[in-house]
Design a protein around this motif. Structure first.
Motif, PDB file in Angstrom:
ATOM      1  N   ALA A  45       0.672  -1.092  -0.139  1.00  0.00           N
ATOM      2  CA  ALA A  45       0.096  -0.015   0.166  1.00  0.00           C
ATOM      3  C   ALA A  45       0.716   1.288   0.161  1.00  0.00           C
ATOM      4  CB  ALA A  45      -0.921  -0.118   1.287  1.00  0.00           C
ATOM      5  N   TYR A  46       1.973   1.300   0.764  1.00  0.00           N
ATOM      6  CA  TYR A  46       2.836   2.375   0.856  1.00  0.00           C
ATOM      7  C   TYR A  46       3.457   2.794  -0.421  1.00  0.00           C
ATOM      8  CZ  TYR A  46       2.132   3.065   5.764  1.00  0.00           C
ATOM      9  OH  TYR A  46       1.693   3.505   7.064  1.00  0.00           O
ATOM     10  N   SER A  47       3.725   1.519  -1.166  1.00  0.00           N
ATOM     11  CA  SER A  47       4.567   1.883  -2.366  1.00  0.00           C
ATOM     12  C   SER A  47       3.785   2.263  -3.453  1.00  0.00           C
ATOM     13  CB  SER A  47       4.951   0.387  -2.970  1.00  0.00           C
ATOM     14  OG  SER A  47       3.944  -0.300  -3.332  1.00  0.00           O
ATOM     15  N   GLY A  48       2.355   2.691  -3.318  1.00  0.00           N
ATOM     16  CA  GLY A  48       1.565   3.161  -4.383  1.00  0.00           C
ATOM     17  C   GLY A  48       1.365   4.681  -4.149  1.00  0.00           C
ATOM     18  N   TYR A  49       1.783   5.167  -3.056  1.00  0.00           N
ATOM     19  CA  TYR A  49       1.553   6.609  -2.885  1.00  0.00           C
ATOM     20  C   TYR A  49       2.529   7.681  -3.845  1.00  0.00           C
ATOM     21  CZ  TYR A  49      -1.499   5.408   1.348  1.00  0.00           C
ATOM     22  OH  TYR A  49      -2.323   5.165   2.085  1.00  0.00           O
ATOM     23  N   LYS A  50       3.542   6.981  -4.168  1.00  0.00           N
ATOM     24  CA  LYS A  50       4.491   7.886  -5.072  1.00  0.00           C
ATOM     25  C   LYS A  50       3.935   8.522  -6.218  1.00  0.00           C
ATOM     26  CE  LYS A  50       6.374   3.675  -7.293  1.00  0.00           C
ATOM     27  NZ  LYS A  50       6.109   2.642  -6.292  1.00  0.00           N
ATOM     28  N   PHE A  51       2.736   7.748  -6.789  1.00  0.00           N
ATOM     29  CA  PHE A  51       1.957   8.185  -7.749  1.00  0.00           C
ATOM     30  C   PHE A  51       1.308   9.417  -7.656  1.00  0.00           C
ATOM     31  CE2 PHE A  51       2.347   3.747  -9.013  1.00  0.00           C
ATOM     32  CZ  PHE A  51       2.524   3.784 -10.472  1.00  0.00           C
ATOM     33  N   VAL A  52       0.905   9.869  -6.403  1.00  0.00           N
ATOM     34  CA  VAL A  52       0.483  11.152  -6.084  1.00  0.00           C
ATOM     35  C   VAL A  52       1.534  12.273  -6.525  1.00  0.00           C
ATOM     36  CG1 VAL A  52      -0.619  12.667  -4.213  1.00  0.00           C
ATOM     37  CG2 VAL A  52      -0.901  10.112  -4.392  1.00  0.00           C
ATOM     38  N   GLY A  53       2.890  12.299  -6.072  1.00  0.00           N
ATOM     39  CA  GLY A  53       3.927  13.074  -6.280  1.00  0.00           C
ATOM     40  C   GLY A  53       4.004  13.241  -7.802  1.00  0.00           C
ATOM     41  N   VAL A  54       4.036  11.866  -8.538  1.00  0.00           N
ATOM     42  CA  VAL A  54       4.193  11.998  -9.609  1.00  0.00           C
ATOM     43  C   VAL A  54       3.277  12.876 -10.611  1.00  0.00           C
ATOM     44  CG1 VAL A  54       4.421  10.723 -11.862  1.00  0.00           C
ATOM     45  CG2 VAL A  54       5.522   9.929  -9.646  1.00  0.00           C
ATOM     46  N   ILE A  55       1.897  12.580 -10.482  1.00  0.00           N
ATOM     47  CA  ILE A  55       0.928  13.524 -10.848  1.00  0.00           C
ATOM     48  C   ILE A  55       0.986  14.910 -10.584  1.00  0.00           C
ATOM     49  CG2 ILE A  55      -1.453  13.920 -10.821  1.00  0.00           C
ATOM     50  CD1 ILE A  55      -2.022  10.734 -10.196  1.00  0.00           C
ATOM     51  N   VAL A  56       1.389  15.364  -9.446  1.00  0.00           N
ATOM     52  CA  VAL A  56       1.661  16.516  -9.102  1.00  0.00           C
ATOM     53  C   VAL A  56       2.822  17.212  -9.778  1.00  0.00           C
ATOM     54  CG1 VAL A  56       2.302  18.382  -7.259  1.00  0.00           C
ATOM     55  CG2 VAL A  56       0.680  16.501  -6.876  1.00  0.00           C
ATOM     56  N   THR A  57       3.718  16.296  -9.954  1.00  0.00           N
ATOM     57  CA  THR A  57       4.884  16.710 -10.853  1.00  0.00           C
ATOM     58  C   THR A  57       4.538  17.115 -12.427  1.00  0.00           C
ATOM     59  OG1 THR A  57       6.424  15.776  -9.474  1.00  0.00           O
ATOM     60  CG2 THR A  57       7.452  16.295 -11.787  1.00  0.00           C
ATOM     61  N   LEU A  58       3.757  16.223 -12.954  1.00  0.00           N
ATOM     62  CA  LEU A  58       3.511  16.114 -14.336  1.00  0.00           C
ATOM     63  C   LEU A  58       2.615  17.380 -14.345  1.00  0.00           C
ATOM     64  CD1 LEU A  58       2.721  12.743 -15.115  1.00  0.00           C
ATOM     65  CD2 LEU A  58       4.759  13.852 -15.667  1.00  0.00           C
ATOM     66  N   VAL A  59       1.603  17.656 -13.546  1.00  0.00           N
ATOM     67  CA  VAL A  59       0.565  18.906 -13.869  1.00  0.00           C
ATOM     68  C   VAL A  59       1.398  20.297 -13.801  1.00  0.00           C
ATOM     69  CG1 VAL A  59      -1.480  19.887 -12.966  1.00  0.00           C
ATOM     70  CG2 VAL A  59      -1.353  17.426 -13.026  1.00  0.00           C
TER      71      VAL A  59
END
Length: 324
Positions: A204-218
């Motif tokens: 579960a903890y391994s999937g939280y990086k996608f939140v930071g990646v989405i913010v980086t892309l936007v």
């Protein structure tokens, strides 16, 4: 003298103009076709019962085989979230600097524990709905899907969309998640972590990086005016989201991998203390996973600018990692 028109004649005995004149009616005058008595046929009823039995047997077979690898009741615990929890958790992942405390809340279990992994313990962890520090899988799954759709949308806005973008982006993200889960599985084996609940927590903890990646892309696309995630703006946003995600993992996983023996941990809570040598190994694993591994995976996910050559090259590199 004007008179009211005569009342209409009853048509109970007349079938003129009725398209259903040759069909039976139910009580109260409500029309209900019987389709030529098909459902009343014995063969049709037998086929219906056979189909229903086959469907139930197939569902039971899938549940039994799936439970060999993943506990469905345990997964339900990780999806027990609410809207306030999701909003607060997203803010915690992006701004974890001043959050306290990081320990998860526990409650004494009754005759039946709500968390299957803690059924044999005297205490159980509260679900994400009731504990902000509890890991969930709703945000990682939604962020995973959002990342794929967002990458495809940005490629279209840059005029670089092609039919392979979504498939290659999804493949890259899936390979990254798969490699990370395999690495976590290997790490739990080396560190002698035999609790299935701790493994699900790590997934579960391994999937939280996608939140930071989405913010980086936007933010990078907005500041760079559609020029991708490179340049000083992209690297600045990426550095912040990476550091926030690493700090969040470092603080959260500390209570999963390194239970504090000096704290007032309730007896039977399932958080057993570890030896000093094993604690040092887990500390090294925690640092490498939170900073080095997350930096590599977040860089791979955020460097995609939608061009066919770069997306294919990243997917090829990820595929080679799985092959090795």
């Amino acid at each position: 003298m004007m008179r009211s028109p005569p009342p209409p004649q009853s048509q109970s005995n007349s079938n003129y103009g009725s398209p259903y004149s040759g069909q039976n009616t139910m009580g109260g005058g409500t029309f209900a076709p019987n389709f030529g008595g098909f459902m009343n046929d014995g063969t049709a009823q037998m086929g219906y019962q056979l189909g229903k039995t086959a469907l139930n047997s197939g569902q039971e077979y899938m549940e039994q085989n799936l439970n060999r690898y993943v506990s469905i009741p345990a997964l339900k615990h990780y999806f027990n979230v609410s809207t306030p929890y999701v909003l607060r958790k997203l803010l915690l992942v992006l701004f974890p600097w001043r959050h306290k405390p990081w320990s998860r809340e526990q409650r004494p279990s009754s005759t039946s524990s709500p968390t299957p992994s803690s059924s044999s313990s005297a205490y159980y962890f509260l679900p994400p709905r009731d504990d902000l520090n509890s890991p969930d899988m709703y945000i990682p799954v939604m962020a995973f899907v959002t990342y794929i759709l967002l990458s495809t949308l940005l490629a279209g806005l840059r005029g670089q969309f092609h039919p392979e973008v979504m498939g290659l982006t999804a493949t890259t993200a899936f390979v990254v998640v798969l490699v990370e889960i395999l690495g976590l599985k290997f790490g739990t084996y080396v560190l002698s972590i035999n609790n299935d609940s701790q493994l699900l927590d790590l997934v579960a903890y391994s999937g939280y990086k996608f939140v930071g990646v989405i913010v980086t892309l936007v933010i990078s696309e907005t500041l760079n005016r559609g020029a991708g995630t490179g340049g000083w703006a992209g690297w600045t946003v990426f550095t912040y989201t990476f550091m926030a995600n690493a700090f969040f993992l470092l603080r959260s996983l500390k209570y999963v991998l390194l239970p504090d023996s000096s704290s007032a941990t309730p007896a039977g809570s399932g958080m057993h203390t570890v030896a000093r040598s094993q604690r040092n190994r887990r500390t090294q694993f925690l640092f490498i996973y939170s900073y080095i591994v997350q930096f590599i995976f977040m860089w791979i996910l955020s460097r995609q600018d939608g061009s066919p050559a770069q997306v294919k090259s990243v997917a090829a590199v990820a595929g080679k990692v799985v092959g090795t």
